[in-house]
Scaffold this motif. Sequence first.
Motif, mmCIF file in Angstrom:
data_model
loop_
_atom_site.group_PDB
_atom_site.id
_atom_site.type_symbol
_atom_site.label_atom_id
_atom_site.label_comp_id
_atom_site.label_asym_id
_atom_site.label_seq_id
_atom_site.Cartn_x
_atom_site.Cartn_y
_atom_site.Cartn_z
ATOM 1 N N THR A 125 0.836 -1.204 0.000
ATOM 2 C CA THR A 125 0.000 0.000 0.000
ATOM 3 C C THR A 125 0.869 1.251 0.000
ATOM 4 N N VAL A 126 1.955 1.233 0.818
ATOM 5 C CA VAL A 126 2.832 2.416 0.874
ATOM 6 C C VAL A 126 3.484 2.647 -0.485
ATOM 7 N N PHE A 127 4.018 1.560 -1.076
ATOM 8 C CA PHE A 127 4.727 1.718 -2.344
ATOM 9 C C PHE A 127 3.811 2.130 -3.483
ATOM 10 N N CYS A 128 2.554 1.698 -3.401
ATOM 11 C CA CYS A 128 1.668 1.996 -4.533
ATOM 12 C C CYS A 128 1.494 3.502 -4.678
ATOM 13 N N PHE A 129 1.643 4.241 -3.573
ATOM 14 C CA PHE A 129 1.444 5.692 -3.672
ATOM 15 C C PHE A 129 2.563 6.365 -4.449
ATOM 16 N N THR A 130 3.766 5.776 -4.463
ATOM 17 C CA THR A 130 4.834 6.406 -5.232
ATOM 18 C C THR A 130 4.489 6.443 -6.720
ATOM 19 N N LEU A 131 3.693 5.478 -7.173
ATOM 20 C CA LEU A 131 3.269 5.484 -8.579
ATOM 21 C C LEU A 131 1.889 6.126 -8.738
ATOM 22 N N ALA A 149 -2.134 9.973 -10.639
ATOM 23 C CA ALA A 149 -3.392 10.658 -10.327
ATOM 24 C C ALA A 149 -3.285 12.139 -10.680
ATOM 25 N N LEU A 150 -2.123 12.744 -10.383
ATOM 26 C CA LEU A 150 -1.931 14.158 -10.729
ATOM 27 C C LEU A 150 -2.002 14.345 -12.239
ATOM 28 N N LEU A 151 -1.424 13.380 -12.976
ATOM 29 C CA LEU A 151 -1.457 13.480 -14.441
ATOM 30 C C LEU A 151 -2.857 13.241 -14.977
ATOM 31 N N ALA A 152 -3.620 12.391 -14.294
ATOM 32 C CA ALA A 152 -4.943 12.030 -14.812
ATOM 33 C C ALA A 152 -6.004 13.070 -14.470
ATOM 34 N N ALA A 153 -5.765 13.869 -13.405
ATOM 35 C CA ALA A 153 -6.772 14.869 -13.015
ATOM 36 C C ALA A 153 -6.739 16.029 -14.015
ATOM 37 N N ARG A 154 -7.879 16.320 -14.609
ATOM 38 C CA ARG A 154 -7.925 17.297 -15.691
ATOM 39 C C ARG A 154 -7.666 18.730 -15.236
ATOM 40 N N LEU A 212 -3.275 9.182 -21.326
ATOM 41 C CA LEU A 212 -2.213 8.196 -21.122
ATOM 42 C C LEU A 212 -2.219 7.703 -19.676
ATOM 43 N N ALA A 213 -2.332 8.653 -18.727
ATOM 44 C CA ALA A 213 -2.330 8.275 -17.315
ATOM 45 C C ALA A 213 -3.541 7.407 -17.001
ATOM 46 N N GLN A 214 -4.682 7.775 -17.581
ATOM 47 C CA GLN A 214 -5.887 6.996 -17.317
ATOM 48 C C GLN A 214 -5.738 5.568 -17.853
ATOM 49 N N LEU A 215 -5.095 5.476 -19.022
ATOM 50 C CA LEU A 215 -4.863 4.158 -19.616
ATOM 51 C C LEU A 215 -3.993 3.302 -18.700
ATOM 52 N N GLY A 216 -2.966 3.929 -18.140
ATOM 53 C CA GLY A 216 -2.096 3.210 -17.209
ATOM 54 C C GLY A 216 -2.870 2.708 -16.009
ATOM 55 N N LEU A 217 -3.745 3.580 -15.480
ATOM 56 C CA LEU A 217 -4.534 3.193 -14.309
ATOM 57 C C LEU A 217 -5.453 2.030 -14.645
ATOM 58 N N VAL A 218 -6.092 2.087 -15.813
ATOM 59 C CA VAL A 218 -7.020 1.009 -16.189
ATOM 60 C C VAL A 218 -6.263 -0.301 -16.368
ATOM 61 N N ALA A 219 -5.086 -0.231 -16.994
ATOM 62 C CA ALA A 219 -4.304 -1.456 -17.206
ATOM 63 C C ALA A 219 -3.949 -2.085 -15.860
ATOM 64 N N SER A 220 -3.575 -1.256 -14.893
ATOM 65 C CA SER A 220 -3.215 -1.785 -13.579
ATOM 66 C C SER A 220 -4.399 -2.456 -12.918
ATOM 67 N N ARG A 221 -5.601 -1.884 -13.144
ATOM 68 C CA ARG A 221 -6.781 -2.449 -12.497
ATOM 69 C C ARG A 221 -7.240 -3.731 -13.149
ATOM 70 N N SER A 222 -7.051 -3.852 -14.484
ATOM 71 C CA SER A 222 -7.629 -5.031 -15.139
ATOM 72 C C SER A 222 -6.812 -6.288 -14.917
ATOM 73 N N ALA A 235 1.454 -3.657 -4.824
ATOM 74 C CA ALA A 235 1.624 -2.250 -5.165
ATOM 75 C C ALA A 235 1.078 -1.964 -6.562
ATOM 76 N N PHE A 236 1.439 -2.794 -7.533
ATOM 77 C CA PHE A 236 1.019 -2.509 -8.912
ATOM 78 C C PHE A 236 -0.474 -2.688 -9.084
ATOM 79 N N ARG A 237 -1.023 -3.640 -8.349
ATOM 80 C CA ARG A 237 -2.463 -3.842 -8.453
ATOM 81 C C ARG A 237 -3.208 -2.648 -7.846
ATOM 82 N N SER A 238 -2.663 -2.089 -6.755
ATOM 83 C CA SER A 238 -3.361 -1.013 -6.054
ATOM 84 C C SER A 238 -3.301 0.305 -6.816
ATOM 85 N N VAL A 239 -2.267 0.465 -7.651
ATOM 86 C CA VAL A 239 -2.079 1.756 -8.330
ATOM 87 C C VAL A 239 -3.346 2.181 -9.068
#
Lengths: 276, 265
Positions: free
Chosen positions: A96-102, A107-112, A123-133, A159-163
């Motif tokens: 959980t701690v490490f996931c915040f580094t990514l 999240a800053l990049l994805a927030a409009r 691009l950031a949103q795509l990264g987030l979706v890939a991590s979730r799927s 960590a990668f799953r939580s990102v």
Amino acid sequence: MNAMPAAQPDPMAPLRREWTRLTPAQRISRWLVWLVCAAAVLWAVRSIDIIPEFLEDAPEQMADLLVRMWPPDIAHYYPAVHEALIETLHIATLGTVFCFTLAVPLALLAARNICTIRPLNTLAQLGLVASRSVNSLVWALLFVAIFGPGAAAGVFAIAFRSVGFVGKLLSEALEETSHGPREALRASGASWGAEMLKGVWPQVQPAFWGIALFRWDINVRESAVLGLVGAGGIGLVLDDAINFFQWERVATVLLAILAVVLLAELVVTRIRARLI
Amino acid sequence: MSATLTPPAGRRVAFAPNWPMRIALLLLAAYTIWACTRLGLTWDRVLHGLGEGGKLLARMVPPNFERWSLLLEGLLESLQIAVLASAIGILLSLPLGLLAARNLSPWFIAGPVRAVIAVCRSLHYVIVAILFVKAIGFGALAGTAALVVASIGFIAKLFAEAIEEISMKQVEAIRATGASAMKVIAYAVLPQVASRFIGFCLYQLDSNLRNSTLVGIVGAGGIGGTLFAAFKRFDYDFVAAILLAIIALIFLAEIISGRVRAALR
């Protein structure tokens, strides 16, 4: 007393016309939805590869398994299960701690409202979706291939799953922040970092801790199974016990997992109630 | 945070330092370092891992779709598991949710049912799948059973919570007409929670689909078995193909369920 006679001249007849809740089109579409659902279930039932003999003696086998699990081998708890349990908690917390580094940069990049460059948002949103799927066990498989078996793979898998999850919720919280404080800070000549720290952070702080706690709770559950693919934690002990058919030990491990998961949920709800 | 809202006692400091928060962050950092040493996570290992990760990625590209029939078969089986598990799970969640609602059923029924639901929810579906695989053999049946348990844990809990929030006036009104218990449920309770129930079911169908691609790892049927086998044989290009197929399937399901949800609103 007799029942009311049915055929009486009725002055209220116009008011008695039939009311229906749905228009015919709505009714047909509802029936279609039901039909699709029924067809899907029917298709699944008819083509799924279930062996009838297995289905027949399933209750018997389940009962047999439960009988073998009783009584749980409590003596096995210390030290083997206890240490694995602590390792599982470490994996969940560190993940959980490490996931915040990514997750925070993404999240800053994805927030409009924070990053105004549209392609970067996407691009950031795509990264987030890939991590979730990709499921945490699949992430664990990948990281076991990279780091070798052990807790390191588990930490990175968590960590990668939580990102994806944390990043999505965090970017939504960021998008809901008010613009006023940031503008005021900028007008006073604050740098971008100071603007984020003093203008944005106080606004998203409650959401941030809420998300972190929520995800930690989920991670405690998920890290309990990572050991099944060799990524450390209590799953390893569970897998060993199952492979050796030591069902009393399996029961102990399951009870331990259950206790920790319930405890984690309790802790999280307590802290949330105090924090938010 | 709240200190800035109260009127200042003496000199007012802009951006007063939040010492409890700083100490908490320091403790978190200390814990992180300590836990890293406990788990044997060192910088060397991470750097080494990065190199290995590059090699792994290089072997995954390009994805190998040659064995697409195997892939399709696995995906279809996952889909079947998801559909069946959702259907059975929803059917079982209806009575369980009603029994677990504290405003409709007496405490000596609600309590045990709530406990059952909590156990269903606490055990990860993969663990449940392992138990079912050992008990009732390899194959889709074990996966379906495991996901049914997971569905009950989710739908029944939220359904019970939704029922606890309903307005009791309508229940009383229907009861006053002399309706039986089943009729009270059908005409006073269900109409109030139906839309939320459908929402939970859609969400669970979605997550059952995700999870059904995974239960195969422990031998409970679906594409997960194919994925795990490919991993074990180091067929990383086929692994990449399977992962892409799973992600595509989940994307598709997410789009469809999003559409359905929008249509329901």
